[in-house]
Design a protein around this motif. Structure first.
Motif, short mmCIF file in Angstrom:
data_model
loop_
_atom_site.label_atom_id
_atom_site.label_comp_id
_atom_site.label_asym_id
_atom_site.label_seq_id
_atom_site.Cartn_x
_atom_site.Cartn_y
_atom_site.Cartn_z
N LEU A 1 42.14 -24.78 -53.82
CA LEU A 1 42.12 -25.26 -52.44
C LEU A 1 41.13 -24.40 -51.66
N THR A 2 40.00 -25.00 -51.27
CA THR A 2 38.97 -24.24 -50.57
C THR A 2 38.54 -24.96 -49.31
N LEU A 3 38.32 -24.20 -48.27
CA LEU A 3 37.76 -24.70 -47.02
C LEU A 3 36.61 -23.80 -46.64
N LYS A 4 35.43 -24.39 -46.46
CA LYS A 4 34.23 -23.63 -46.11
C LYS A 4 34.01 -22.46 -47.08
N GLN A 5 34.17 -22.78 -48.36
CA GLN A 5 33.94 -21.87 -49.48
C GLN A 5 34.96 -20.73 -49.56
N LYS A 6 35.99 -20.77 -48.76
CA LYS A 6 37.04 -19.77 -48.84
C LYS A 6 38.22 -20.34 -49.63
N PRO A 7 38.61 -19.69 -50.75
CA PRO A 7 39.75 -20.19 -51.53
C PRO A 7 41.07 -19.68 -50.97
#
Length: 610
Positions: free
Chosen positions: A504-510
């Motif tokens: 689960l990643t948003l803006k390359q942050k897992p």
């Protein structure tokens, strides 16, 4: 128009120039020859004793419903494909390998061309029409050409001349060899001036318009170099070859065909100073292709290749890679591709090809400047299959490389692939020892997520929890529905057929905690008036296409407590809701404007606190 006499003169000039150019303009590649020799030992040992395959490159000529084939199309295509096959044959000869080149389908000495008449007029076809024409070709040639098990080149009579003399192309023009060892397809354009006999025509000019270039004025010779080179290049993609600008050691040879060499094809004939050549990486991969080995052994076998060991070291702008490959089909080589993330495409990818020794390899990539790069590692298998892994390579201003991140990402990739393939060693790859030794906190977190997939914890009871906070992704739910796939805790859903990434990643942050919630989705939790605040971050998981969108809703005991704005790919929002006194908490997602296509909605760090 060009007169027959001038065509004949150009043809004779071309033959003479080509005879002088073969093996001379680029010279023999001694190091590349040694590499190919070693590779062929592996490949030949696998295919020894196999009967000669009857598989050939199938050529289709597509004509729109309201037009006839272009002038002399059969004769020109015969000469064009013979020239392209010859280019590949000459490329291998430069490495000391005598091959028959690409096998063409011939009957009575002539190229077999399968004619297909389109259902639509020429005005209805464009560069983007490849999927439409593929379906039409499939239907028209059912039982004759197997689009799923053969390698097919489609040439299009989608070129016409305007009243001002300008040629206009509206043809699909690209290659796709995702299953390169078993099948492949490429699309290319035809033109009445497309003929290798005209490669030496450096006096007469032409003007044309196509997908990439609104207006081009160039000699007919250069046009033929670009467009026949385009066929050779896209055919390479149809055979599974990626973009490849060659290694640094090859820069003096000219322009790699699978880099920008499509614009330099047979350049020695029309005045180009950097004519196209077949690079070491291209030759190394192509050497095992079924159309080159003429063997069907393992043609339909999944290689299931992976890097059993991988270690990144170095610094000061120099990367050292040490690894070992494994798989269901033996590997014989490995290739590293590196290109800047700032580049629009990977056309300029620098390559480093090596032959394996007992399954292992080492390679050095020097001269890396401060920048962010994509690094792709391919393992090549003796049946023509290719396996790959991608890494983010960063070089900072002091020339230090993000080695810890790359080594950590490989540990994650190894475990992720093992779980996906149900490898019995998967638990070894997510053990306490491996997680504690992970070189970065991010890689340790991802390994914990993967272990949770193998050994999911018993969902917590929110009504009896004693802690001051609880993750909803670890809690028992009273309802769980998603619009596509299955409700999934702390990971992105996959059933083995559709793999869009585990995390689960948003803006390359897992994120380690979260809920997969492809819209429309509905999760329910019994919180029993025990909690005060619900918080989360919401958005569409990285990788969602622009068409995707979602709205996130929080309800308490049936009452709407929060509704987000419509969120599209690359957008997210932080949620904080008072849930004091709430017995039943619900998390819902809706497709934006009723559209649920690509609505990869996720709730990350969904938490209730006292």
């Amino acid at each position: 128009m060009i007169r027959a006499k001038s065509i004949w003169a150009a043809w004779m000039c071309w033959v003479g120039l080509l005879s002088a150019a073969i093996g001379a303009s680029q010279g023999d590649d001694v190091a590349g020859s040694a590499m190919l020799r070693d590779a062929m030992k592996h490949i030949s040992a696998y295919h020894v004793g196999q009967p000669k395959s009857d598989k050939v490159l199938r050529v289709v000529y597509f004509t729109p419903g309201d037009r006839d084939p272009l002038a002399d199309h059969a004769g020109r295509l015969d000469r064009i494909l013979d020239d392209v096959a010859g280019f590949y044959r000459e490329g291998f000869k430069r490495f000391g390998q005598d091959t028959g080149g690409l096998p063409l389908e011939r009957k009575d000495g002539k190229l077999v061309i399968h004619q297909v008449k389109g259902k639509l007029p020429a005005s209805s076809y464009t560069y983007e029409s490849g999927s439409i024409t593929k379906a039409e070709v499939r239907a028209a040639l059912k039982g004759i050409v197997d689009m799923d098990r053969e390698h097919v080149l489609i040439l299009y009579a989608l070129c016409h001349q305007e009243s001002d003399g300008r040629y206009v192309f509206n043809s699909p023009y690209y290659g796709d060899g995702a299953s390169s060892n078993s099948s492949g397809l490429c699309h290319a354009a035809d033109c009445e001036l497309l003929d290798p006999r005209l490669l030496g025509e450096t006096e007469k000019q032409m003007v044309y318009t196509e997908h990439y270039y609104p207006r081009v004025e160039q000699t007919i010779g250069k046009f033929n170099g670009w467009y026949i080179g385009g066929i050779a290049h896209e055919l390479g993609h149809g055979l599974g070859l990626p973009h490849d600008n060659g290694s640094k050691e090859e820069r003096g040879f000219g322009s790699s065909l699978m880099g920008g060499g499509n614009l330099h094809y047979r350049g020695e004939l029309w005045g180009d100073r950097a004519p196209a050549f077949l690079s070491r990486a291209t030759a190394l991969q192509l050497a095992s292709h079924p159309l080159m080995t003429r063997s069907d052994k393992g043609r339909d076998t999944e290689a299931h290749g992976y890097f059993e060991k991988l270690e990144f070291s170095g610094n000061a702008g120099e990367l050292h890679i040490k690894g070992k490959t494994a798989g269901a089909v033996p590997a014989y080589g490995a290739i590293a591709y590196i290109w800047p993330m700032s580049a629009k495409t990977d056309h300029r990818a620098v390559t480093c090809p090596v032959v394996l020794e007992e399954g292992g390899f080492e390679m050095d990539i020097a001269g890396l400047r401060p920048d962010s790069y994509w690094l792709k590692l391919n393992s090549l298998h003796v049946n023509g299959a290719v396996s790959n892994e991608y890494f983010v390579l960063k070089v900072d201003k002091s020339n230090q490389i993000n080695l810890a991140e790359m080594n950590g990402e490989w540990l994650v990739d190894r475990a992720d692939l093992a779980i996906h393939r149900q490898d019995p060693r998967a638990r070894e790859f997510v053990s306490d020892e491996v997680i504690s030794a992970a070189p970065t906190a991010e890689s340790a977190g991802k390994l914990r997520v993967l272990r949770g997939l193998l050994d999911p914890a018993v969902p917590a009871d929110l009504s009896s929890a004693k802690e001051d906070h609880a993750w909803l992704s670890d809690a028992a739910w009273t309802k769980a529905e998603v619009g596509w796939g299955m409700p999934t805790r702390n990971a992105f859903w996959s059933d083995g057929r559709f793999r869009m990434g585990t995390f689960l990643t948003l803006k390359q942050k897992p994120y380690e905690k979260g809920l997969y919630a492809h819209a429309p989705s509905h999760y329910g939790f019994a919180v029993d008036q025990k909690w005060k605040t619900f918080t989360a971050t919401v958005g569409l998981r990285d990788g969602a296409q622009a068409v995707g969108s979602a709205v996130f809703v929080v309800r308490g005991d049936g009452k709407e407590l929060y509704r987000s704005e419509l969120l599209r790919a690359g957008e997210n929002a932080d949620v904080s809701v008072d849930v004091s006194g709430v017995k039943n908490l619900e998390l819902l997602t809706e497709g934006g404007n009723g559209n649920t296509s690509n609505a990869w909605s996720i709730w990350v760090d969904p938490k209730v606190t006292r």
